[in-house]
Write an enzyme that holds these catalytic residues in place. Structure first.
Site, PDB file in Angstrom:
ATOM      1  N   TYR A   1      85.690  33.583  18.156  1.00 57.36           N
ATOM      2  CA  TYR A   1      86.752  34.394  17.548  1.00 57.36           C
ATOM      3  C   TYR A   1      88.015  33.558  17.318  1.00 57.36           C
ATOM      4  CZ  TYR A   1      90.266  38.091  17.011  1.00 57.36           C
ATOM      5  OH  TYR A   1      91.281  38.884  16.554  1.00 57.36           O
TER       6      TYR A   1
ATOM      7  N   SER B   1      95.704  36.069  14.048  1.00 56.35           N
ATOM      8  CA  SER B   1      95.797  36.510  15.452  1.00 56.35           C
ATOM      9  C   SER B   1      96.653  35.521  16.223  1.00 56.35           C
ATOM     10  CB  SER B   1      94.401  36.581  16.069  1.00 56.35           C
ATOM     11  OG  SER B   1      94.479  36.780  17.474  1.00 56.35           O
TER      12      SER B   1
END
Length: 678
Positions: free
Chosen positions: A568, A555
């Site tokens: 996350y 990400s």
């Protein structure tokens, strides 16, 4: 409007081809003769419709028929230059085509056009080939069928064989068909129903005779220690062996694998005649063109440890290649095509089963089916007599036939990921699904792994079913389930070449609200899960010795420090560094490890649909429906990132153009300056 003769032919072909007792996949051919109006002259013209080259009877459509003028086809007998030049006649078929001609005429066209009957079937039933390959096949034919079926000595398929069968039919008006020595059967009839009935009569009569008169132990006694292992143990051993065996079969060119442990295979592998019969090879041309002239047989008992089998396989592979090269050298002429490869297409492991290989899953599966046909043929021949396949020199003439070479040259260029096996985690929806769809479209076989089995099965079915994709339920946090996932890939396709670590979830909370459970769940699924998948896949990749790719869907958050996202983003940073660490460690094995850093993918995302989108929208003070547009506006390109954009990046890494790249992270974020790589 379809000609009635053609409609009957298609229906008959589909019925015959639907039953494997009648013929194998893409094996045999059928024909019909009839009349149509010639649009040029307005006069009636006699035509012959015959299954074209490479088609399959069970799925045959009108587009798969070659359409030839019967007068011109029969006139070729006047210019036939003799058996030494009969291959020239295949090119002459093009001058007999009617209209646009339909499919390319096959080598068996002469058999159908020259035999004086309205309908002709040429099939490869196991029972018929068993008679055809028996040492006393001619006498057995007379005993079993009397005058209803005539023996035709072996002759390579072609124009002369068509002349031979036509002459035999003319000389034996009482006959309904013939047994073609070493090859198969041909039957005929004046109606489509009669031809089909005659074909089925020959097959059933041969089956009944073998059942009623055959020996009970055609393969001899069971060899102690070579019996089939219990199913769970057998399949575990097969999964452990499959990647290394695939590597052996792919030494000359990459192959996809298929595993078969059916009772007939396991019985053959446990028999005392396994070695001698396997060494004789297959006989029917359709068989050995797909299985090679003979298999590689592991000469160890069922309980032999995996490491012992692997060591022995390496020795046997070297010997197999030398033997195949010697076979080529014995029979090659100056104008023979170059040797296509010396690796086995069939590998037999007693107690475990059969591994078959091909350029794609269907080809690998069909190769295995053909060898099962060959086992049935050998059983039938040995039941009544002695198995006596055609001479090795004849096999070579067909395997390295100029016409076969031309047929191979006509095949379409393979897609970029042909022969590659991809495994995508979290592929039941969202980004993973888009990646699986793209990889399959580029020619890969795909293992669809997901915690949601129903979703994974739906994706696999949409991609084309088990010849393209298989679904496996997997919790990537479970060491046992991840190991089982890699085993499933090995059993389905022979191994794995491209692994995409995509499974994930997200919990959006500020630091003070993030619980240890939140933290552990994020890290278990993505950091631990990616590690487990990469580790178990690496075992298979290293065993195959074919190199490969591992791609992490990380990400932009692995670099970008956004609010309310500690668990996350931290686990994505963990994944990002796994890429670098594994690239450094696996490079010596030819395994490339790279990552992709997407921005938030809202549309089509399972994570966003599961509540993450609403939480992130609240963080940024926008409506959830506007979140994708919000993300787009903060990028340099002002474009929303979609699942297919991530899939395109995976293909860019794995498609071959970046073959020297490893340890790289590709941003797929439309330009987030704060996430630029430094």
């Amino acid at each position: 409007m379809t000609n009635p003769a053609v409609a009957d032919l298609i229906a008959r072909s589909n019925r015959l081809g639907a039953d494997p007792r009648n013929t194998n996949y893409a094996g045999g051919n059928t024909s019909a003769k009839g009349t149509e109006i010639d649009p040029v002259t307005g006069e009636s013209v006699e035509l012959c419709w015959v299954k074209g080259s490479g088609g399959d009877l069970g799925t045959l459509k009108e587009s798969g028929l070659a359409v030839l003028r019967l007068d011109r086809l029969r006139a070729l007998t006047g210019v036939y230059p003799g058996v030494d030049r009969e291959d020239e006649m295949v090119a002459a078929f093009d001058y007999c085509l009617h209209g646009k001609g339909g499919a390319a005429p096959s080598i068996d066209t002469a058999m159908h056009g020259l035999v004086d009957s309205a309908h002709v079937d040429h099939l490869h039933p196991d029972s018929g080939i068993a008679i055809a390959t028996a040492a006393d096949g001619e006498q057995l034919t007379a005993t079993i069928f009397g005058e209803r079926v005539v023996w035709v000595p072996w002759r390579r398929p072609g124009f002369q064989l068509g002349l031979d069968i036509a002459a035999i039919k003319e000389a034996n008006p009482q006959a309904i068909g013939c047994i073609l020595g070493g090859h198969g059967i041909t039957a005929w009839g004046e109606t489509s129903e009669q031809a089909e009935a005659n074909s089925l009569e020959i097959i059933a009569t041969a089956e009944t005779y073998i059942t009623e008169h055959g020996k009970g132990d055609p393969f001899g006694a069971v060899v102690p220690g070579y019996e089939a292992l219990p199913e769970a143990e057998r399949r575990a051993k097969a999964a452990a062996l499959a990647p290394a065996i695939r590597g052996i079969a792919s030494a000359d060119a990459p192959q996809v694998g298929h595993f078969t442990d059916s009772p007939e295979v396991l019985d053959f592998l446990a028999s005392e005649k396994l070695g001698p019969l396997a060494a004789l090879g297959t006989s029917c041309p359709d068989h050995f063109l797909r299985t090679k002239v003979k298999p590689l047989v592991v000469d160890l008992p069922a309980a032999a440890p995996v490491q012992d089998v692997l060591a022995r396989l390496a020795e046997l592979h070297e010997a197999y290649r030398a033997d195949y090269a010697a076979y080529y050298d014995r029979h090659a002429t100056p104008d023979s095509p170059a040797m296509r490869g010396a690796d086995p297409a069939i590998v037999l492991v007693p107690g475990v089963g059969m591994f078959s290989f091909g350029k794609n899953k269907q080809t690998a599966r069909v190769a295995g089916e053909f060898y099962v046909n060959a086992i049935n043929v050998m059983r039938g021949a040995e039941s009544l007599s002695t198995y006596a396949p055609i001479e090795e020199s004849e096999k070579f003439r067909i395997e390295y036939w100029a016409l076969e070479e031309a047929k191979l040259a006509r095949l379409p260029k393979p897609k970029a990921l042909a022969t590659r096996v991809a495994l995508v985690t979290g592929a039941g929806s969202g980004i993973g699904r888009a990646i699986a769809e793209r990889l399959a479209a580029e020619g890969a076989c795909v293992v669809i792994a997901d915690l949601n089995l129903e979703g994974a099965q739906a994706v696999a079915a949409e991609l084309g079913g088990p010849d393209v994709a298989v679904a496996v339920q997997c919790d990537v946090t479970s060491e046992e389930q991840v190991a089982a996932l890699i085993d499933a890939a090995a059993l389905a396709f022979g191994g794995v070449d491209l692994v995409v670590n995509n499974a994930g979830l997200s919990i959006s909370k500020p630091l003070l609200e993030t619980t240890v459970k939140d933290w552990d769940l994020q890290h278990d699924v993505m950091a631990r899960g990616s590690f487990l998948v990469a580790r178990e896949a690496a075992r298979a990749l290293i065993a195959q010795k074919l190199g490969g790719d591992i791609v992490y869907i990380a990400s932009k958050n692995s670099l970008f420090a956004g609010p309310n996202n500690i668990a996350y983003s931290a686990t994505k940073a963990d994944q990002a560094h796994q890429v670098r660490l594994l690239a450094a460690e696996l490079g010596e094995h030819g395994v490339r490890v790279n990552g992709i850093n997407p921005d938030g993918v809202v549309r089509g995302s399972g994570i966003f649909a599961g509540g993450w989108g609403a939480k992130r929208a609240a963080v940024y003070g926008v409506e959830e429906s506007e979140l994708g547009a919000y993300y787009a506006q903060r990028t340099l390109l002002k474009r929303e990132v979609l699942p297919e954009h991530v899939a395109a990046a995976v293909f860019a890494l794995a498609g071959g153009d970046l073959s020297q790249t490893t340890g790289l992270h590709i941003p797929v974020d439309s330009g987030v300056a704060a996430a630029f790589l430094r």
